[in-house]
Design a protein around this motif. Structure first.
Motif, PDB file in Angstrom:
ATOM      1  N   SER A 191      39.137  30.079  55.176  1.00  0.00           N
ATOM      2  CA  SER A 191      40.481  30.516  55.565  1.00  0.00           C
ATOM      3  C   SER A 191      41.508  29.656  54.844  1.00  0.00           C
ATOM      4  O   SER A 191      41.152  28.783  54.035  1.00  0.00           O
ATOM      5  CB  SER A 191      40.667  30.414  57.084  1.00  0.00           C
ATOM      6  OG  SER A 191      40.530  29.075  57.523  1.00  0.00           O
ATOM      7  N   GLU A 192      42.785  29.894  55.112  1.00  0.00           N
ATOM      8  CA  GLU A 192      43.845  29.167  54.424  1.00  0.00           C
ATOM      9  C   GLU A 192      43.675  27.659  54.608  1.00  0.00           C
ATOM     10  O   GLU A 192      43.254  27.179  55.650  1.00  0.00           O
ATOM     11  CB  GLU A 192      45.212  29.599  54.971  1.00  0.00           C
ATOM     12  CG  GLU A 192      45.386  29.375  56.467  1.00  0.00           C
ATOM     13  CD  GLU A 192      46.789  29.714  56.928  1.00  0.00           C
ATOM     14  OE1 GLU A 192      47.734  29.422  56.181  1.00  0.00           O
ATOM     15  OE2 GLU A 192      46.925  30.263  58.025  1.00  0.00           O
TER      16      GLU A 192
ATOM     17  N   ALA B 172      47.069  28.720  50.218  1.00  0.00           N
ATOM     18  CA  ALA B 172      47.199  29.933  51.027  1.00  0.00           C
ATOM     19  C   ALA B 172      47.782  31.038  50.165  1.00  0.00           C
ATOM     20  O   ALA B 172      48.606  30.783  49.279  1.00  0.00           O
ATOM     21  CB  ALA B 172      48.076  29.687  52.257  1.00  0.00           C
ATOM     22  N   VAL B 173      47.353  32.259  50.418  1.00  0.00           N
ATOM     23  CA  VAL B 173      47.862  33.424  49.701  1.00  0.00           C
ATOM     24  C   VAL B 173      49.031  34.010  50.482  1.00  0.00           C
ATOM     25  O   VAL B 173      48.929  34.248  51.686  1.00  0.00           O
ATOM     26  CB  VAL B 173      46.762  34.488  49.529  1.00  0.00           C
ATOM     27  CG1 VAL B 173      47.324  35.738  48.862  1.00  0.00           C
ATOM     28  CG2 VAL B 173      45.604  33.929  48.712  1.00  0.00           C
TER      29      VAL B 173
ATOM     30  N   GLY C  72      42.822  52.520  42.965  1.00  0.00           N
ATOM     31  CA  GLY C  72      41.617  52.185  43.689  1.00  0.00           C
ATOM     32  C   GLY C  72      41.874  51.798  45.124  1.00  0.00           C
ATOM     33  O   GLY C  72      42.631  52.462  45.829  1.00  0.00           O
ATOM     34  N   LEU C  73      41.293  50.713  45.552  1.00  0.00           N
ATOM     35  CA  LEU C  73      41.239  50.333  46.954  1.00  0.00           C
ATOM     36  C   LEU C  73      42.315  49.316  47.318  1.00  0.00           C
ATOM     37  O   LEU C  73      42.447  48.278  46.674  1.00  0.00           O
ATOM     38  CB  LEU C  73      39.850  49.756  47.243  1.00  0.00           C
ATOM     39  CG  LEU C  73      39.575  49.286  48.666  1.00  0.00           C
ATOM     40  CD1 LEU C  73      39.568  50.470  49.623  1.00  0.00           C
ATOM     41  CD2 LEU C  73      38.234  48.579  48.711  1.00  0.00           C
ATOM     42  N   ASP C  74      43.097  49.619  48.350  1.00  0.00           N
ATOM     43  CA  ASP C  74      44.036  48.649  48.917  1.00  0.00           C
ATOM     44  C   ASP C  74      43.310  47.857  49.998  1.00  0.00           C
ATOM     45  O   ASP C  74      42.515  48.416  50.757  1.00  0.00           O
ATOM     46  CB  ASP C  74      45.240  49.356  49.541  1.00  0.00           C
ATOM     47  CG  ASP C  74      46.068  50.114  48.524  1.00  0.00           C
ATOM     48  OD1 ASP C  74      46.972  50.831  48.956  1.00  0.00           O
ATOM     49  OD2 ASP C  74      45.807  49.986  47.318  1.00  0.00           O
ATOM     50  N   PHE C  75      43.596  46.572  50.105  1.00  0.00           N
ATOM     51  CA  PHE C  75      43.004  45.777  51.176  1.00  0.00           C
ATOM     52  C   PHE C  75      43.991  44.716  51.631  1.00  0.00           C
ATOM     53  O   PHE C  75      44.887  44.307  50.886  1.00  0.00           O
ATOM     54  CB  PHE C  75      41.680  45.136  50.739  1.00  0.00           C
ATOM     55  CG  PHE C  75      41.804  44.130  49.628  1.00  0.00           C
ATOM     56  CD1 PHE C  75      41.921  42.773  49.889  1.00  0.00           C
ATOM     57  CD2 PHE C  75      41.792  44.536  48.296  1.00  0.00           C
ATOM     58  CE1 PHE C  75      42.029  41.849  48.869  1.00  0.00           C
ATOM     59  CE2 PHE C  75      41.890  43.620  47.263  1.00  0.00           C
ATOM     60  CZ  PHE C  75      42.012  42.273  47.552  1.00  0.00           C
ATOM     61  N   VAL C  76      43.841  44.289  52.866  1.00  0.00           N
ATOM     62  CA  VAL C  76      44.697  43.246  53.432  1.00  0.00           C
ATOM     63  C   VAL C  76      43.941  41.918  53.368  1.00  0.00           C
ATOM     64  O   VAL C  76      42.766  41.840  53.739  1.00  0.00           O
ATOM     65  CB  VAL C  76      45.087  43.567  54.882  1.00  0.00           C
ATOM     66  CG1 VAL C  76      46.091  42.542  55.402  1.00  0.00           C
ATOM     67  CG2 VAL C  76      45.670  44.961  54.982  1.00  0.00           C
ATOM     68  N   TYR C  77      44.629  40.902  52.923  1.00  0.00           N
ATOM     69  CA  TYR C  77      44.041  39.566  52.813  1.00  0.00           C
ATOM     70  C   TYR C  77      44.857  38.637  53.711  1.00  0.00           C
ATOM     71  O   TYR C  77      45.814  38.008  53.270  1.00  0.00           O
ATOM     72  CB  TYR C  77      44.077  39.100  51.357  1.00  0.00           C
ATOM     73  CG  TYR C  77      43.178  37.923  51.061  1.00  0.00           C
ATOM     74  CD1 TYR C  77      41.815  38.100  50.865  1.00  0.00           C
ATOM     75  CD2 TYR C  77      43.694  36.637  50.960  1.00  0.00           C
ATOM     76  CE1 TYR C  77      40.993  37.040  50.579  1.00  0.00           C
ATOM     77  CE2 TYR C  77      42.879  35.564  50.669  1.00  0.00           C
ATOM     78  CZ  TYR C  77      41.523  35.766  50.470  1.00  0.00           C
ATOM     79  OH  TYR C  77      40.709  34.708  50.180  1.00  0.00           O
ATOM     80  N   PRO C  78      44.511  38.530  55.006  1.00  0.00           N
ATOM     81  CA  PRO C  78      45.336  37.771  55.951  1.00  0.00           C
ATOM     82  C   PRO C  78      44.906  36.309  56.093  1.00  0.00           C
ATOM     83  O   PRO C  78      43.737  36.006  56.304  1.00  0.00           O
ATOM     84  CB  PRO C  78      45.125  38.537  57.261  1.00  0.00           C
ATOM     85  CG  PRO C  78      43.740  39.085  57.142  1.00  0.00           C
ATOM     86  CD  PRO C  78      43.454  39.290  55.677  1.00  0.00           C
ATOM     87  N   TYR C  79      45.871  35.407  55.956  1.00  0.00           N
ATOM     88  CA  TYR C  79      45.665  33.986  56.235  1.00  0.00           C
ATOM     89  C   TYR C  79      44.452  33.425  55.483  1.00  0.00           C
ATOM     90  O   TYR C  79      43.598  32.758  56.064  1.00  0.00           O
ATOM     91  CB  TYR C  79      45.510  33.767  57.744  1.00  0.00           C
ATOM     92  CG  TYR C  79      46.610  34.409  58.550  1.00  0.00           C
ATOM     93  CD1 TYR C  79      47.861  33.797  58.657  1.00  0.00           C
ATOM     94  CD2 TYR C  79      46.433  35.642  59.164  1.00  0.00           C
ATOM     95  CE1 TYR C  79      48.894  34.392  59.376  1.00  0.00           C
ATOM     96  CE2 TYR C  79      47.449  36.253  59.883  1.00  0.00           C
ATOM     97  CZ  TYR C  79      48.675  35.619  59.980  1.00  0.00           C
ATOM     98  OH  TYR C  79      49.696  36.209  60.682  1.00  0.00           O
ATOM     99  N   GLY C  80      44.407  33.717  54.188  1.00  0.00           N
ATOM    100  CA  GLY C  80      43.281  33.268  53.384  1.00  0.00           C
ATOM    101  C   GLY C  80      43.713  32.369  52.244  1.00  0.00           C
ATOM    102  O   GLY C  80      44.906  32.135  52.010  1.00  0.00           O
TER     103      GLY C  80
END
Length: 285
Positions: free
Chosen positions: A140-141, A166-167, A223-231
């Motif tokens: 994680s972050e 963090a991202v 293509g594919l959308d994705f969520v990248y939370p608190y990484g």
């Protein structure tokens, strides 16, 4: 295109987790010795386990794999990870395993460990990979510094390193928190989009999403959308290869988020690392 819910499904019911106790105190939910075994570690202070964080994933995998839980540090040994008869791995064994001595293929899941590993435990994980096992490491972050672990000691041998950052999202779209980054152009391996059915959306719906994204100053990706939370981000060098990235909108730009590496001596025995653990949170579906 909506964000992809990686391991979506019904909420996990604690009553469904009843399983037979196996040797050395660990538990398994299937009696099939041929099924791929997925072992969820709970012995290194993981923030995400089969009981919390990975509940939906655990429920979804239960019908397809033999699921086991490692609750005690004493269970982090080859006898448990690879099955009976695998405690004496050596170079004379074919593929690292005694013929007929171990259970089916195994995948060990580490959901953001918060305790350091010992030298003996790292040796066990190395032998586990060489003996035919696979490893999934989720962080994680803040990376290992914030988590208080030393997992990079092993990952760096495979060409992977978890960074202490963090991202963040530079343009807010759908998710208002800057650390809940919606990434539209971060898929580096087309097989991921194919497996997720990225092309199943109608042309009209895709056009509407693209128009909404443009209004918010977001460059729509293919293509594919994705969520990248608190990484966090990762660093990569051979033999590891990146499979996810932050894309052009999130910061840091064009940095790896997920990586895959194979043991050089035994191709096909993989280690996958990702910089976040919220793999199937309903809030990001």
């Amino acid at each position: 295109m909506p964000a992809f819910d990686v391991f979506g499904g019904q909420e996990y019911d604690g009553a469904d987790a009843a399983a037979d106790a196996g040797p050395r105190g660990y538990q398994q939910t299937s009696n099939s010795s041929d099924a791929t075994r997925v072992l969820f570690s709970c012995c290194k202070g993981e923030t995400h386990t089969h009981k919390t964080g990975f509940k939906q994933l655990y429920r979804r995998l239960r019908s397809m794999y033999s699921l086991e839980k490692i609750d005690n540090r004493e269970d982090l040994c080859l006898e448990v990870l690879l099955g009976p008869g695998s405690s004496g791995l050596n170079n004379s064994m074919q593929g690292g395993l005694q013929l007929g001595g171990a259970a089916g293929p195994a995948i060990l899941v580490l959901g953001c460990p918060t305790q350091p590993f010992t030298t003996a435990e790292f040796d066990t994980l190395r032998s586990f990979l060489k003996g035919g096992g696979s490893l999934l490491v989720c962080m994680s972050e803040g990376g290992e510094a914030k988590a208080g672990t030393n997992v990079n000691y092993l990952l760096e041998e495979l060409g992977i390193a978890v960074n202490t950052d963090a991202v963040v999202r530079t343009a807010h779209y759908k998710y208002l928190h800057p650390k809940e980054a919606l990434i539209s152009d971060g898929i580096l391996n087309r097989a991921l989009g194919t497996a997720a059915g990225a092309g199943s959306k109608s042309t009209a719906d895709a056009a509407l999403d693209s128009e909404d994204a443009s209004k918010d100053g977001v460059t729509g990706g293919k293509g594919l959308d994705f969520v990248y939370p608190y990484g966090c981000t990762l660093s990569v060098q051979p033999p590891a290869v990146p499979i996810l990235s932050t894309g052009k909108i999130s910061y840091p730009m064009q940095r790896p988020l997920g990586e895959c590496s194979s043991v050089v001596e035994h191709p096909g025995r993989d280690c996958i690392a990702v910089g976040y653990v919220l793999l199937q949170a309903a809030a990001f579906s």
